[in-house]
Write a protein that holds these residues in place. Structure first.
Motif, mmCIF file in Angstrom:
data_model
loop_
_atom_site.group_PDB
_atom_site.id
_atom_site.type_symbol
_atom_site.label_atom_id
_atom_site.label_comp_id
_atom_site.label_asym_id
_atom_site.label_seq_id
_atom_site.Cartn_x
_atom_site.Cartn_y
_atom_site.Cartn_z
ATOM 1 N N TYR A 161 0.832 -1.215 0.000
ATOM 2 C CA TYR A 161 0.000 0.000 0.000
ATOM 3 C C TYR A 161 0.864 1.261 0.000
ATOM 4 C CZ TYR A 161 -2.857 3.646 2.235
ATOM 5 O OH TYR A 161 -3.479 4.822 2.553
ATOM 6 N N THR A 213 1.109 3.901 -3.038
ATOM 7 C CA THR A 213 0.723 5.286 -2.782
ATOM 8 C C THR A 213 1.859 6.231 -3.149
ATOM 9 O OG1 THR A 213 -0.635 4.509 -0.958
ATOM 10 C CG2 THR A 213 -0.175 6.868 -1.034
ATOM 11 N N GLY A 218 -5.304 3.502 -6.735
ATOM 12 C CA GLY A 218 -6.400 2.594 -7.081
ATOM 13 C C GLY A 218 -7.272 3.173 -8.171
ATOM 14 N N ARG A 219 -8.383 2.494 -8.442
ATOM 15 C CA ARG A 219 -9.299 2.956 -9.472
ATOM 16 C C ARG A 219 -10.640 3.308 -8.870
ATOM 17 N NH1 ARG A 219 -8.112 1.998 -14.833
ATOM 18 N NH2 ARG A 219 -6.047 1.074 -15.122
ATOM 19 N N SER A 220 -11.270 4.309 -9.443
ATOM 20 C CA SER A 220 -12.602 4.704 -8.979
ATOM 21 C C SER A 220 -13.605 3.594 -9.272
ATOM 22 C CB SER A 220 -13.015 5.996 -9.683
ATOM 23 O OG SER A 220 -14.410 6.140 -9.636
ATOM 24 N N VAL A 259 -7.589 6.830 -9.732
ATOM 25 C CA VAL A 259 -8.089 7.846 -8.797
ATOM 26 C C VAL A 259 -7.329 9.168 -8.930
ATOM 27 C CG1 VAL A 259 -8.144 8.450 -6.347
ATOM 28 C CG2 VAL A 259 -9.060 6.265 -7.115
ATOM 29 N N TYR A 284 -15.362 4.386 -2.539
ATOM 30 C CA TYR A 284 -14.339 4.415 -1.490
ATOM 31 C C TYR A 284 -12.944 4.773 -1.985
ATOM 32 C CZ TYR A 284 -17.840 2.611 1.635
ATOM 33 O OH TYR A 284 -18.970 2.474 2.374
ATOM 34 N N PRO A 285 -12.463 4.227 -3.086
ATOM 35 C CA PRO A 285 -11.111 4.601 -3.519
ATOM 36 C C PRO A 285 -10.985 6.107 -3.753
ATOM 37 C CG PRO A 285 -11.849 2.686 -4.720
ATOM 38 C CD PRO A 285 -13.026 3.175 -3.938
ATOM 39 N N GLN A 290 -10.882 7.767 -0.286
ATOM 40 C CA GLN A 290 -9.560 7.588 0.324
ATOM 41 C C GLN A 290 -8.555 8.540 -0.298
ATOM 42 O OE1 GLN A 290 -7.328 4.023 1.325
ATOM 43 N NE2 GLN A 290 -9.161 2.859 0.823
#
Lengths: 324, 318
Positions: A71, A75, A81-83, A90, A290-291, A294
């Protein structure tokens, strides 16, 4: 003179560590919630084998420290990540609305800084006069107004007479006419005026009040009496001694509110339907994306930390007492 | 002609509810060049208010009357407009607690040079040279002018404040408790410095303090203030050995003496309120020599020798 590089270095390191802590909290918080991504799968084909396959796909079968490392690494390289909604990365999805928000917020903040600081200084200097009382009351009023209500009032009473658009970021029909960059820029600015004015008016109230009190405090200091005894004119006293000293707390305040405003514009951007980061976050919440959430929260955290870092640097320039 | 003469100086402060506090009730002072006058009295007797009034530095809630003559001309009459050109070039001040007399975000040299530039005496490189000279004069290396106030010790800051006061070569120096908040060694150094500089430069100095031994040590003249008035003024020697006002004598008796064996005697009671008019002598309730007229009649101004004045009903000394 102070070189200050070690100070900058230490501040930067501190900011990075803070960001790392924020990222880690982000990781921990979402894993504190019961269940995982497969818990909600309630279908005929959702056998234990299928769930295990999904877990493996998302890397959830690995140990928690391992997941954490992956992670942090992802990051750090900008992969958030992907929407869920658009299936796009994202970071790219966040960048578009951020690009819309920044000029609007800057416009409002610049308005607030230039007017708020000026009026704050003037009313401190003319303490107890009509000018002072007027600016204190208007500052107090604007500062305490709910943002969304002020936005609505601007739509009701200002948009019509001034001929300003109340929604969106650009005239959708303008693009068909292909008018060139100047009319497009004017169109963009017109769409920006009301949301920027809303932010600007609220911040203006805050900056006026804080500048006034900070200035009053500075004007009561002994070195102001010294400056008067030295035969300096009122304007010289304000410019050379009072202003710089009273700016110290204001600088912190301005940078802090700049950091928060990316998130704080949610209400304003919703009222004006302005496609900025605030509206995007609002939509992500309603769509349970959620992605995106975040990523959005991470962005807010980083912007607050970054602004704090900038405030620290400026403080170092302004106040010789801040030592390495 | 006196370097500084103060005639019938009054200061009133507006109080809430339309009342007034008569903080300074008509004081007269005169100083020749090279003289050092110690202005002494208890806290709240109007010493600091009086010298702030002389430079027009009181807050707007204060009203001032009287005359402040610098080389014969009244600088008080036209308010800020007539006062401002004289500030620092003719009459300068060393403030109480130099800790806060310097702006913390500007270099010390910058602040010393500031009045030079304001008065058009020096600018740029010339101002820097002059600033270095001034710092050397008070025993600080001229290179330290690029330092900030927080990088100076308390004693150095006080000396820098004196250097700053001397920047425009004023004729009159007002020093408001320049040695309080400093340790005894540094106090002695600062005092010595002030005495030396006033001698060398022919300055007239008013030294405000509540420290009597300091006045005996450093000043040629002294004025004792009580409740906004001058109780007695004369040479330091006269006040010490032949006081005309009981308050002066009692002040000296209340000071420990290194050689003497007399017990230190405090003065009972407290000074009167200044927001109500006083009848008679303000010191009468605390005076050990009070008699008939003291409670009813304001004491007249009396003089025994030229320059030795008192406001007291007693004749023939206290």
């Amino acid at each position: 003179m102070r070189a200050g590089w070690s100070y900058v270095g230490r501040r930067a390191l501190f900011a990075l560590i803070t960001i790392l802590v924020a990222i880690s909290l982000n990781f921990v918080l979402f894993r504190l919630a019961p269940g995982d991504r497969t818990s909600a799968l309630r279908c005929q084909g959702c056998t234990q084998e299928f769930k295990a396959q999904v877990r493996a796909e998302f890397g959830l079968d690995r140990s928690v420290p391992e997941q954490y490392l992956v992670y942090v690494k992802e990051t750090a390289t900008g992969n958030l990540g992907r929407s869920f909604v658009t299936q796009q990365p994202v970071l790219a999805e966040l960048w578009k609305p951020v690009r819309n928000t920044i000029p609007m917020v800057l416009l409002g903040t610049l308005f607030a800084i230039s007017l708020g600081l000026t009026l704050g200084v003037v009313s401190a200097w003319r303490r107890g006069t009509i000018t002072d009382r007027t600016s204190v009351w208007s500052g107090l009023l604007l500062y305490s107004l709910p943002t969304q209500w002020l936005a609505l009032m601007l739509i009701f009473y200002a948009a019509g007479p001034l001929g300003l658009p109340t929604s969106d970021i650009a005239d959708p029909y303008l693009a068909y006419e292909n008018p060139g960059w100047w009319p497009e820029l004017v169109d963009r600015l017109q769409h920006m005026v009301l949301p920027a004015a809303t932010i600007g008016l609220v911040l203006f109230g805050e900056y006026t009040l804080i500048t006034r009190s900070s200035m009053l405090e500075a004007l009561g200091e002994d070195y102001i009496l010294t400056a008067r005894a030295k035969g300096l004119s009122n304007w010289q006293i304000v410019r050379r001694h009072a202003l710089r000293n009273s700016l110290l707390p204001i600088v912190t305040l301005i940078f802090l509110s700049l950091g928060f405003i990316l998130g704080g514009a949610i209400l304003i951007e919703t009222v004006f339907n302005y496609p900025g980061i605030g509206l995007q976050l609002y939509e992500s919440v309603t769509e349970r994306d959620y992605p995106m959430l975040q990523g959005g929260f991470l962005l807010l955290t980083v912007s607050v930390i970054l602004m704090n870092f900038l405030a620290d640097l400026l403080y170092f320039r302004l106040d010789p007492r801040v030592t390495e | 002609m006196s370097a500084l003469a103060v005639e019938d100086l009054h200061v009133w402060f507006d109080l809430p509810g339309g009342r007034e506090l008569h903080a300074v009730q008509g004081i007269d002072l005169a100083l020749e060049p090279g003289e050092r006058l110690g202005l002494v009295g208890e806290s709240g007797c109007g010493k600091t208010t009086a010298i702030l009034a002389m430079m027009g530095l009181l807050p707007p809630s204060a009203s001032v009357a009287g005359r402040v003559l610098l080389a014969g001309g009244d600088i008080l009459a036209g308010g800020d407009r007539t006062m401002r050109p004289h500030r620092w070039t003719d009459i300068a001040m060393v403030f109480q607690g130099a800790m806060n007399a310097f702006d913390p975000v500007r270099t010390v040299g910058d602040q010393i040079a500031e009045p030079l530039e304001r008065a058009g005496l020096a600018a740029g490189r010339a101002a820097r040279t002059r600033t270095a000279e001034l710092l050397e004069l008070v025993g600080i290396s001229g290179e330290r002018q690029d330092r900030y106030p927080h990088e100076f010790s308390g004693g150095m800051r006080q000396r820098a404040a004196i250097a700053m006061a001397l920047a425009c070569e004023p004729k009159v120096l007002l020093a408001d408790e320049p040695t309080t908040a400093l340790d005894v060694m540094v106090q002695a150094q600062i005092l010595e410095l002030l005495v030396r500089l006033t001698d060398e430069l022919g300055l007239a100095m008013v030294l405000v303090t509540h420290d009597l031994p300091l006045v005996s040590q450093a000043c040629t003249h002294a004025a004792v203030m009580y409740a906004g008035r001058i109780a007695e003024t004369g040479t330091t020697r006269e006040l010490h050995h032949a006081p005309l006002h009981p308050y002066t004598r009692m002040l000296f008796e209340a000071t420990p003496d290194l050689r003497g064996t007399d017990a230190v005697r405090s003065i009972p009671g407290a000074p009167p309120r200044l927001d109500e008019p006083t009848v008679g002598c303000p010191f009468q309730p605390r005076c050990d020599r009070a008699f008939g007229p003291c409670a009813t009649t304001r004491p007249p101004r009396r003089t025994t020798e030229p320059g030795h004045l008192t406001h007291c009903h007693l004749e023939g000394g206290a």
